[in-house]
Design an enzyme around this catalytic site. Structure first.
Site, mmCIF file in Angstrom:
data_model
loop_
_atom_site.group_PDB
_atom_site.id
_atom_site.type_symbol
_atom_site.label_atom_id
_atom_site.label_comp_id
_atom_site.label_asym_id
_atom_site.label_seq_id
_atom_site.Cartn_x
_atom_site.Cartn_y
_atom_site.Cartn_z
ATOM 1 N N GLN A 39 -6.023 -4.401 -9.281
ATOM 2 C CA GLN A 39 -5.637 -3.424 -8.278
ATOM 3 C C GLN A 39 -6.336 -2.106 -8.573
ATOM 4 O O GLN A 39 -6.168 -1.564 -9.667
ATOM 5 C CB GLN A 39 -4.131 -3.183 -8.435
ATOM 6 C CG GLN A 39 -3.281 -3.464 -7.231
ATOM 7 C CD GLN A 39 -1.813 -3.341 -7.600
ATOM 8 O OE1 GLN A 39 -1.245 -4.216 -8.232
ATOM 9 N NE2 GLN A 39 -1.213 -2.225 -7.240
ATOM 10 N N GLY A 40 -7.103 -1.588 -7.641
ATOM 11 C CA GLY A 40 -7.788 -0.308 -7.841
ATOM 12 C C GLY A 40 -7.122 0.805 -7.057
ATOM 13 O O GLY A 40 -7.545 1.133 -5.953
ATOM 14 N N SER A 79 -5.057 3.875 -8.893
ATOM 15 C CA SER A 79 -5.038 5.172 -9.585
ATOM 16 C C SER A 79 -6.441 5.723 -9.813
ATOM 17 O O SER A 79 -7.405 4.973 -9.971
ATOM 18 C CB SER A 79 -4.357 5.036 -10.946
ATOM 19 O OG SER A 79 -2.999 4.775 -10.775
ATOM 20 N N GLU A 101 5.742 -5.857 -6.025
ATOM 21 C CA GLU A 101 5.628 -5.339 -7.380
ATOM 22 C C GLU A 101 7.018 -5.046 -7.948
ATOM 23 O O GLU A 101 7.276 -5.208 -9.122
ATOM 24 C CB GLU A 101 4.783 -4.060 -7.374
ATOM 25 C CG GLU A 101 4.811 -3.341 -8.690
ATOM 26 C CD GLU A 101 3.505 -2.680 -9.060
ATOM 27 O OE1 GLU A 101 2.550 -2.783 -8.282
ATOM 28 O OE2 GLU A 101 3.469 -2.065 -10.115
ATOM 29 N N GLU A 150 10.150 8.760 -12.741
ATOM 30 C CA GLU A 150 10.495 10.028 -12.087
ATOM 31 C C GLU A 150 10.270 9.936 -10.574
ATOM 32 O O GLU A 150 11.035 10.494 -9.785
ATOM 33 C CB GLU A 150 9.656 11.175 -12.667
ATOM 34 C CG GLU A 150 10.055 11.604 -14.081
ATOM 35 C CD GLU A 150 9.703 10.580 -15.159
ATOM 36 O OE1 GLU A 150 8.833 9.714 -14.919
ATOM 37 O OE2 GLU A 150 10.317 10.636 -16.240
#
Lengths: 327, 378
Positions: free
Chosen positions: B123-124, B126, B241, B362
C-alpha cells in the site's frame, strides 16, 4: 446473538415504566406479577438486558438481582433470602467462610430479610457449597444499612453460625452466579452510558477561554476511551450470553466494571465543580457503580482470578461463539 | 451443525492431513522478512490450491463458494495449529475488496495470481509530509496520453521491496484539492522510474520501505475507481483494515499468548497474573467486537466510524498482550540470543507500531469524538 434493537427498546421501556411504578409497590412483587419471570425462562438475554439496563438508567431503589439469583437457584425458594457476596469476605465471591465448626457469614440482602437465608461458601478445592440457615440464628446479626448507595434498601447479615444450624443445599450456585454477573454487567453498562452522556452534554455546553471544553483534545480523547470501553463491553457481554459459561461472564462483568469506573472517573473530572454538587446528580451514578461493581467479584478481583485461571491452565481459551448456531 | 462448524471441521481435517507439508512452514514469523515473506507465499499457494483463501471472492476472479467468514474461520484455525498466517494475506484481505469493487478488471487478473502464491501487494499511502494528515499527500500524477506520469516519494511501505504491485494514492487534482484531488493507481513495482529502498525498523528487520517514483508511466486502465475518487477507495479499504485485519491479528495474539504460557510454565506467575488477566480480557473483547464487524462486512453493510473502536481495541490488545509476554519470558526477552528470543523481541517492537500504522490511535480517538460522540471540533 445480537439483541433485536426493537425488542430490546420495547422491553427496556416497559421495564423503565415498571421501575417508576415500583417505587411504591416493591419490585419483586411487580415483576412476579408481570411477565418477567416467564421471559427469563424463555429468553434470558432479553429479560436480563431490559430489566438491568432499565435499573441502570433509572437508578432503581430496588434491585431485581436477588429475584434473578433466587429464580436461577430454584423456583421453590420464594421465602428464602439469598445473601449476596460483597467485599466483606475478601474477593466478593462467597458470602460465607468456613472456620472450624463455624460459618462466618457476611453479605447483603436486597429488600426484606426472609426467615431463611442462603449463603455461598467457597470450599478448599474451589467449589461452592451453599448452606441454608435461619436468618435469626444465634450469632447472626441483621441490620438495614445505607452505606455508599443509600438509595438501595439493603440488609447486611453478618456473624458466626454453628455448622449444625446450617443445612447443605444442592442448588447450582455457579450457574446463578454466572447469570448474576451478566445482569450486573448490563446495569454497569447502562450506568456508564448515563455518565458518559451527562459528561458529554456538559462539555459541549461549558465554555472557558472562549471555547467549549469538548473541543479540547484531552477531554475528547478521554471521553473517546470511555466510549470504546462501553462498546467493547457490550460486544463482550453479547458473547457471554452465547458462550453461557463462567469465564465469559467473569470477563463481561469485569469489562463492564472497568468501563463504568472509567466513565465515573472522567465524568467526575470533566463536569468540574458542577459535577461535584449534590444537585447535579452524577454522584448517584458513581455510588451505584462503585457498589454493584463490588458484588459477585469486583473488576479487579475478577481480573486476578482470570489471570490465575489461565496461568494454571497453561493456555488461553479461544471462545467458540463464531461457530455456534444463532439463528 | 452450523455451516461455519462444518467449514471449521473441514479446515482442521485439511491441516491434519497436510501436517508434513505445513510443519515445514511453521514459525515463519521469526527471521528476516526476506525469508519469511517467500515462505508465507508458499503457504499462500497451498491455501489457494485447497481453496481456503479463495472462499467468498467472485467466481470469475478465481473465487469459490463461501464468504469472508470462511476465511475468518480459516485464520483462526491456522493460528490454533501454530501456523503463522502469511503476512502477505493481510494486504490481500485489506486491498482485495477494494479492487473487486472499484477495479474488477484488475482483480480478475491479480486474484488468480494471489491464489497461486505469486503475488504480494503493498500500500503506497504515507509520505514524508503526510502521515496522519493523509489528505495532504503531494505525490503527483499528471495526465500524459493514455495514462499518467507519477512523481513523488512514499514512505513506510510495508515489505515494499518484496511486493510486485502497489495500491498507490497520488494527487491528480491541484495542490489545494485536499482529499478531493486524489486518485488510486495500481502500479507495477518493476516499472521504469520506481526505486525501492528498505528501512530497517526498530526490531532490526526490513519491515518497510521508501519508494521513489520518478516520472513513472501508468496506463489509465490501472486506475482504481474514478479519477479524483482515491479518497473513497481508501476509506472503503480502511473498513477491512479495521475489521478482517484485526480479526487475523486476534487469532495470532491468542496463539502467542498460549505459546508464551507453554514456555513459562515453571516460572513464578504471581508477578504477572493480574496483567495476564487484563491482557486476555482485552483480547477476548477484541475478538467479540471484530467478529461482529466481519459479519457486517460479509453482509456488505458499510462499517463507518464505528470501525475506529475496533482499531483502538486492536492497539490495546497488541500492546497489552506483548507487554505481558515480555514479562512472562523476561529472561529470554532481555538476555536470550536464540531465534525464539529474537522472535519475541520482534513481536514486542511490532506491537508498538499497532497504535501508529493505519491511522494512529490519536486519530481514531478524534474520529470517535467527532463522529460518534459529536464533540465540538477543536
Amino acid at each position: 446473538m445480537v439483541l433485536n434493537p426493537n425488542d430490546f427498546d420495547l422491553a427496556c421501556n416497559s421495564m423503565c415504566e415498571i421501575l417508576e411504578k415500583e417505587r411504591s409497590a416493591g419490585l419483586a412483587s411487580v415483576l412476579c406479577d408481570e411477565y418477567w419471570l416467564d421471559l427469563l425462562d424463555d429468553d434470558e438475554q432479553l429479560a436480563v438486558a431490559s430489566l438491568f439496563e432499565a435499573q441502570g438508567r433509572k437508578r432503581a431503589n430496588e434491585s431485581g438481582l436477588e429475584l434473578l439469583v433466587r429464580h436461577k437457584l430454584g423456583k421453590s425458594l420464594e421465602s428464602i433470602s439469598v445473601v449476596i457476596p460483597t467485599t466483606a469476605t475478601g474477593d466478593a465471591i462467597s458470602s460465607g467462610v468456613v472456620d472450624g465448626d463455624q460459618i462466618f457469614v457476611d453479605g447483603i440482602v436486597f429488600g426484606n430479610l426472609q426467615p431463611q437465608s442462603m449463603v455461598a461458601v467457597a470450599s478448599a478445592d474451589g467449589a461452592m457449597v451453599v448452606y441454608q440457615l435461619p436468618s435469626q440464628a444465634d450469632g447472626l446479626l441483621s441490620c438495614e444499612v445505607k452505606g455508599l448507595d443509600g438509595q438501595l434498601k439493603l440488609t447486611r447479615l453478618s456473624g458466626n453460625v454453628n455448622v449444625n444450624q446450617c443445612q447443605e443445599s444442592d442448588v447450582d450456585w455457579r450457574a446463578a452466579e454466572t447469570s448474576a454477573r451478566r445482569a450486573i454487567a448490563h446495569e454497569l453498562i447502562a450506568l456508564a452510558e448515563m455518565m458518559l452522556a451527562k459528561a458529554s452534554d456538559y462539555v459541549r455546553e461549558r465554555k472557558q477561554f472562549g471555547r467549549a471544553l469538548g473541543s479540547l483534545q484531552v477531554v475528547r480523547n478521554a471521553l473517546s476511551d470511555v466510549h470504546v470501553a462501553i462498546e467493547g463491553s457490550r460486544d463482550m457481554l453479547r458473547v457471554a450470553f452465547e458462550e453461557d459459561d463462567s469465564l465469559s461472564a467473569m470477563i463481561a462483568k469485569a469489562q463492564a466494571g472497568n468501563a463504568a469506573q472509567l466513565a465515573a472517573r472522567h465524568s467526575q473530572q470533566f463536569c468540574g465543580a458542577m459535577g461535584w454538587t449534590w444537585e447535579f446528580g452524577l454522584h448517584q451514578f458513581v455510588r451505584r457503580t462503585k457498589f454493584i461493581d463490588s458484588i459477585f467479584g469486583s473488576s479487579d478481583s475478577l481480573t486476578r482470578m482470570i489471570g490465575s485461571e489461565i496461568a494454571t491452565a497453561g493456555c488461553v481459551p479461544v471462545f467458540s461463539f463464531i461457530t455456534k448456531d444463532n439463528v | 451443525m452450523s455451516y461455519l462448524t462444518e467449514v471449521q471441521a473441514d479446515i482442521r481435517c485439511w491441516i491434519e492431513k497436510n501436517s508434513d507439508l505445513l510443519d515445514d512452514l511453521r514459525a515463519v514469523s521469526s527471521g528476516q522478512l526476506e525469508e519469511t515473506i517467500p515462505k508465507g507465499l508458499k503457504l499462500q499457494s497451498l491455501l489457494g490450491e485447497a481453496g481456503w483463501i479463495r472462499a467468498g471472492w467472485p467466481k470469475d476472479m478465481g473465487g469459490v463458494e463461501g464468504s469472508i467468514l470462511n476465511r475468518a474461520v480459516m485464520y483462526d484455525e491456522l493460528a490454533r495449529a501454530g501456523i503463522a498466517i502469511p503476512q502477505t494475506m493481510e494486504f490481500i484481505e485489506i486491498v482485495g475488496p477494494m479492487l473487486v469493487r472499484y477495479a474488477p478488471h484488475i482483480a480478475q487478473e491479480e486474484l488468480p495470481l494471489v491464489f497461486k502464491g505469486e503475488r504480494a501487494w503493498c500500500q503506497g499511502f504515507s509520505e514524508p509530509g503526510a502521515g496522519s494528515d493523509l489528505a495532504r499527500l503531494t505525490t503527483k500524477a499528471v495526465a500524459d496520453g493514455d495514462g499518467y506520469r507519477i512523481t513523488g516519494q512514499k514512505i513506510w511501505t510495508t515489505y515494499g521491496h518484496l511486493a510486485q504491485r502497489c495500491g498507490l494514492l497520488a494527487r491528480t487534482g491541484d495542490k489545494d484539492s485536499a482529499h478531493r484531488g486524489l486518485t488510486m493507481f495500481w502500479v507495477d513495482l518493476d516499472s521504469p522510474g520506481v526505486t525501492v529502498r528498505t528501512i530497517e525498523a526498530a526490531n532490526g528487520r526490513n519491515e518497510f520501505c521508501e519508494v521513489f517514483y520518478d516520472d513513472v508511466y501508468v496506463d489509465k486502465s490501472r486506475i482504481v475507481g474514478e479519477v479524483g475518487g482515491g479518497w473513497e477507495c481508501a476509506m472503503f479499504l480502511l473498513q477491512f483494515e479495521r475489521g478482517i485485519y484485526a480479526w487475523m491479528r486476534q487469532a495470532t495474539l491468542h496463539r502467542e499468548l498460549s505459546h508464551a504460557l507453554e514456555l513459562c510454565r515453571s516460572k513464578n506467575s504471581k508477578k504477572w497474573e493480574e496483567e495476564l488477566g487484563a491482557a486476555y480480557m482485552v483480547l477476548t473483547t477484541l475478538r467479540a467486537r471484530c467478529w461482529k464487524t466481519v459479519e457486517q462486512l460479509a453482509e456488505g453493510i458499510p462499517v463507518g466510524p464505528q470501525a475506529s473502536v475496533d482499531k483502538l481495541l486492536l492497539g490495546a490488545s497488541e500492546t497489552q498482550v506483548m507487554d505481558v509476554i515480555s514479562k512472562m519470558l523476561t529472561d529470554d526477552f532481555l538476555l536470550g540470543d536464540n531465534a525464539e528470543a529474537e522472535a519475541l523481541r520482534d513481536g514486542w517492537f511490532l506491537s508498538r507500531a499497532a497504535t501508529i500504522y493505519g491511522g494512529a490511535a490519536e486519530i481514531q480517538r478524534q474520529i470517535v469524538a467527532d463522529r460518534l460522540l459529536m464533540m465540538p471540533r477543536g
